[in-house]
Design a protein around this motif. Structure first.
Motif, PDB file in Angstrom:
ATOM      1  N   GLU A   1       0.834  -1.205   0.000  1.00  8.82           N
ATOM      2  CA  GLU A   1       0.000   0.000   0.000  1.00  8.82           C
ATOM      3  C   GLU A   1       0.867   1.253   0.000  1.00  8.82           C
ATOM      4  O   GLU A   1       0.534   2.252  -0.642  1.00  8.82           O
ATOM      5  CB  GLU A   1      -0.930  -0.015   1.211  1.00  8.82           C
ATOM      6  CG  GLU A   1      -1.800   1.222   1.351  1.00  8.82           C
ATOM      7  CD  GLU A   1      -2.838   1.375   0.253  1.00  8.82           C
ATOM      8  OE1 GLU A   1      -3.440   2.462   0.152  1.00  8.82           O
ATOM      9  OE2 GLU A   1      -3.044   0.422  -0.527  1.00  8.82           O
ATOM     10  N   PHE A   2       1.991   1.204   0.712  1.00  7.76           N
ATOM     11  CA  PHE A   2       2.952   2.305   0.736  1.00  7.76           C
ATOM     12  C   PHE A   2       3.497   2.563  -0.666  1.00  7.76           C
ATOM     13  O   PHE A   2       3.552   3.715  -1.139  1.00  7.76           O
ATOM     14  CB  PHE A   2       4.084   1.949   1.702  1.00  7.76           C
ATOM     15  CG  PHE A   2       5.179   2.962   1.831  1.00  7.76           C
ATOM     16  CD1 PHE A   2       4.914   4.292   2.133  1.00  7.76           C
ATOM     17  CD2 PHE A   2       6.510   2.571   1.688  1.00  7.76           C
ATOM     18  CE1 PHE A   2       5.938   5.220   2.276  1.00  7.76           C
ATOM     19  CE2 PHE A   2       7.543   3.487   1.836  1.00  7.76           C
ATOM     20  CZ  PHE A   2       7.258   4.812   2.121  1.00  7.76           C
ATOM     21  N   LEU A   3       3.869   1.489  -1.363  1.00 13.08           N
ATOM     22  CA  LEU A   3       4.372   1.597  -2.730  1.00 13.08           C
ATOM     23  C   LEU A   3       3.292   2.154  -3.653  1.00 13.08           C
ATOM     24  O   LEU A   3       3.569   3.029  -4.496  1.00 13.08           O
ATOM     25  CB  LEU A   3       4.834   0.224  -3.217  1.00 13.08           C
ATOM     26  CG  LEU A   3       5.337   0.115  -4.660  1.00 13.08           C
ATOM     27  CD1 LEU A   3       6.558   0.996  -4.890  1.00 13.08           C
ATOM     28  CD2 LEU A   3       5.663  -1.344  -4.988  1.00 13.08           C
ATOM     29  N   TYR A   4       2.079   1.670  -3.497  1.00 14.12           N
ATOM     30  CA  TYR A   4       0.974   2.153  -4.329  1.00 14.12           C
ATOM     31  C   TYR A   4       0.714   3.637  -4.111  1.00 14.12           C
ATOM     32  O   TYR A   4       0.585   4.410  -5.069  1.00 14.12           O
ATOM     33  CB  TYR A   4      -0.288   1.351  -4.030  1.00 14.12           C
ATOM     34  CG  TYR A   4      -1.544   1.990  -4.586  1.00 14.12           C
ATOM     35  CD1 TYR A   4      -1.739   2.105  -5.967  1.00 14.12           C
ATOM     36  CD2 TYR A   4      -2.524   2.492  -3.750  1.00 14.12           C
ATOM     37  CE1 TYR A   4      -2.874   2.712  -6.477  1.00 14.12           C
ATOM     38  CE2 TYR A   4      -3.667   3.097  -4.249  1.00 14.12           C
ATOM     39  CZ  TYR A   4      -3.836   3.201  -5.618  1.00 14.12           C
ATOM     40  OH  TYR A   4      -4.959   3.805  -6.120  1.00 14.12           O
ATOM     41  N   GLN A   5       0.641   4.053  -2.859  1.00 15.76           N
ATOM     42  CA  GLN A   5       0.353   5.456  -2.561  1.00 15.76           C
ATOM     43  C   GLN A   5       1.441   6.383  -3.085  1.00 15.76           C
ATOM     44  O   GLN A   5       1.148   7.475  -3.581  1.00 15.76           O
ATOM     45  CB  GLN A   5       0.189   5.654  -1.046  1.00 15.76           C
ATOM     46  CG  GLN A   5      -1.053   5.036  -0.447  1.00 15.76           C
ATOM     47  CD  GLN A   5      -2.326   5.719  -0.905  1.00 15.76           C
ATOM     48  OE1 GLN A   5      -2.316   6.881  -1.293  1.00 15.76           O
ATOM     49  NE2 GLN A   5      -3.432   4.998  -0.860  1.00 15.76           N
ATOM     50  N   GLU A   6       2.691   5.959  -2.992  1.00 11.01           N
ATOM     51  CA  GLU A   6       3.793   6.804  -3.434  1.00 11.01           C
ATOM     52  C   GLU A   6       3.895   6.894  -4.954  1.00 11.01           C
ATOM     53  O   GLU A   6       4.349   7.898  -5.488  1.00 11.01           O
ATOM     54  CB  GLU A   6       5.114   6.295  -2.856  1.00 11.01           C
ATOM     55  CG  GLU A   6       5.293   6.568  -1.369  1.00 11.01           C
ATOM     56  CD  GLU A   6       5.352   8.045  -1.044  1.00 11.01           C
ATOM     57  OE1 GLU A   6       6.102   8.788  -1.714  1.00 11.01           O
ATOM     58  OE2 GLU A   6       4.615   8.477  -0.133  1.00 11.01           O
ATOM     59  N   TYR A   7       3.473   5.833  -5.664  1.00 13.47           N
ATOM     60  CA  TYR A   7       3.711   5.785  -7.106  1.00 13.47           C
ATOM     61  C   TYR A   7       2.449   5.645  -7.951  1.00 13.47           C
ATOM     62  O   TYR A   7       2.549   5.444  -9.160  1.00 13.47           O
ATOM     63  CB  TYR A   7       4.689   4.653  -7.441  1.00 13.47           C
ATOM     64  CG  TYR A   7       6.112   5.038  -7.126  1.00 13.47           C
ATOM     65  CD1 TYR A   7       6.871   5.773  -8.030  1.00 13.47           C
ATOM     66  CD2 TYR A   7       6.678   4.714  -5.893  1.00 13.47           C
ATOM     67  CE1 TYR A   7       8.162   6.167  -7.734  1.00 13.47           C
ATOM     68  CE2 TYR A   7       7.969   5.098  -5.579  1.00 13.47           C
ATOM     69  CZ  TYR A   7       8.709   5.819  -6.503  1.00 13.47           C
ATOM     70  OH  TYR A   7       9.988   6.220  -6.202  1.00 13.47           O
ATOM     71  N   LYS A   8       1.267   5.783  -7.341  1.00  8.90           N
ATOM     72  CA  LYS A   8       0.042   5.645  -8.127  1.00  8.90           C
ATOM     73  C   LYS A   8      -0.083   6.733  -9.191  1.00  8.90           C
ATOM     74  O   LYS A   8      -0.728   6.517 -10.227  1.00  8.90           O
ATOM     75  CB  LYS A   8      -1.179   5.661  -7.206  1.00  8.90           C
ATOM     76  CG  LYS A   8      -1.392   6.956  -6.439  1.00  8.90           C
ATOM     77  CD  LYS A   8      -2.594   6.850  -5.511  1.00  8.90           C
ATOM     78  CE  LYS A   8      -2.809   8.132  -4.723  1.00  8.90           C
ATOM     79  NZ  LYS A   8      -3.980   8.042  -3.822  1.00  8.90           N
ATOM     80  N   ASP A   9       0.517   7.907  -8.947  1.00 12.42           N
ATOM     81  CA  ASP A   9       0.454   8.984  -9.937  1.00 12.42           C
ATOM     82  C   ASP A   9       1.469   8.794 -11.060  1.00 12.42           C
ATOM     83  O   ASP A   9       1.382   9.455 -12.100  1.00 12.42           O
ATOM     84  CB  ASP A   9       0.688  10.338  -9.267  1.00 12.42           C
ATOM     85  CG  ASP A   9      -0.430  10.707  -8.301  1.00 12.42           C
ATOM     86  OD1 ASP A   9      -1.568  10.255  -8.521  1.00 12.42           O
ATOM     87  OD2 ASP A   9      -0.159  11.420  -7.319  1.00 12.42           O
ATOM     88  N   VAL A  10       2.433   7.899 -10.847  1.00 10.69           N
ATOM     89  CA  VAL A  10       3.415   7.578 -11.884  1.00 10.69           C
ATOM     90  C   VAL A  10       2.899   6.435 -12.741  1.00 10.69           C
ATOM     91  O   VAL A  10       2.848   6.518 -13.967  1.00 10.69           O
ATOM     92  CB  VAL A  10       4.777   7.203 -11.260  1.00 10.69           C
ATOM     93  CG1 VAL A  10       5.790   6.837 -12.359  1.00 10.69           C
ATOM     94  CG2 VAL A  10       5.304   8.342 -10.404  1.00 10.69           C
ATOM     95  N   SER A  11       2.506   5.344 -12.083  1.00 13.49           N
ATOM     96  CA  SER A  11       1.927   4.189 -12.770  1.00 13.49           C
ATOM     97  C   SER A  11       1.282   3.265 -11.747  1.00 13.49           C
ATOM     98  O   SER A  11       1.871   2.986 -10.701  1.00 13.49           O
ATOM     99  CB  SER A  11       2.995   3.425 -13.554  1.00 13.49           C
ATOM    100  OG  SER A  11       2.459   2.213 -14.082  1.00 13.49           O
ATOM    101  N   ASP A  12       0.082   2.790 -12.051  1.00 12.94           N
ATOM    102  CA  ASP A  12      -0.595   1.843 -11.163  1.00 12.94           C
ATOM    103  C   ASP A  12       0.145   0.518 -11.066  1.00 12.94           C
ATOM    104  O   ASP A  12      -0.043  -0.231 -10.108  1.00 12.94           O
ATOM    105  CB  ASP A  12      -2.021   1.572 -11.665  1.00 12.94           C
ATOM    106  CG  ASP A  12      -2.963   2.731 -11.353  1.00 12.94           C
ATOM    107  OD1 ASP A  12      -2.656   3.526 -10.441  1.00 12.94           O
ATOM    108  OD2 ASP A  12      -3.999   2.843 -12.036  1.00 12.94           O
TER     109      ASP A  12
END
Length: 247
Positions: A157-168
């Protein structure tokens, strides 16, 4: 068949969490914090499944059948899960080191991670001491919930939150690794399916709460000067993540 169901069950958290319109953002760009309660549906459902499994005969039967199916098809144990649990959270720092910038700078993401880790670790240890569920291999009575799985899903979830604006896909990859960690915990007869489900929910929820309360934590505890490093460690059979910070 049970293995296919388990993979779909765990992967559901990837699709649903990434499909939510979650607005839990840092104030690094002076954005307003908007917490949407829909983002709690998946983690609370996973935790609920695990809790109900403590008393439900039907879910206990699923636990036993899952254990037996893994035992029938897996000849040897692989300790991949001891390392994989940290892969998603360490990926955030690795990607930043490679020049792929996420949402927050080192200070903000480290505060979020530390908060999530404290929430997750504290919750898991308290529940383990009170639930006293025997592990599938009978090693001890600290089976519920799965700490490895909680750590992995917290990091995913940490990885998703940090990089969701870059790529899902960064988040999807992290969740796949987390799901794999849970599967290996069951394959190695360290946890029941209900342990893994609850651990996944606790991990996701801990990170979501950490992002939600981050502005308050940053404002009341931390000043503007902070530096540090984060790295995994191994000490006499114990694995973990070390965090060194200067203020």
């Amino acid at each position: 068949m049970n293995k296919i169901i388990i993979v779909l069950f765990l992967f559901l958290s990837v699709l649903q969490v990434n499909g939510q319109s979650v607005s839990i953002d840092s104030t690094i760009n002076n954005k307003n914090i908007q917490f949407k309660y829909k983002s709690l549906i998946i983690p609370t459902a996973l935790i609920g499944y695990g809790v109900v499994g403590l008393v439900s005969p039907a879910l206990k039967d699923i636990n036993r059948s899952t254990k037996n199916e893994f035992r029938d098809h897996d000849d040897k144990k692989v300790n991949w899960d001891d390392y994989a649990q940290y892969s998603p959270l360490l990926s955030v720092y690795a990607l930043n080191a490679l020049g792929i910038q996420g949402k927050n700078n080192f200070k903000d993401r480290t505060i979020v991670l530390a908060t999530a880790y404290l929430l997750m670790g504290g919750s898991v240890n308290i529940i383990k001491k009170t639930s006293k569920v025997t592990r599938p291999d009978g090693a001890d009575i600290r089976s519920f919930p799965s700490g490895h799985t909680a750590t992995a899903f917290m990091g995913a979830e940490f990885l998703y939150q940090e990089y969701k604006d870059v790529s899902d896909w960064y988040g999807v990859t992290g969740y796949l690794v987390a799901a794999g960690t849970g599967l290996f915990r069951m394959s190695n007869e360290k946890h029941w399916l209900t342990d893994v489900a609850a651990g996944a929910g606790i991990g996701i929820l801990s990170t979501k709460i950490a992002y939600w309360i981050h502005p308050l934590i940053k404002k009341t505890i931390f000043n503007d000067k902070i530096n540090g490093t984060i790295m995994p460690f191994y000490n006499q059979g114990a694995y973990g993540v070390g965090l060194s910070m200067t203020f």
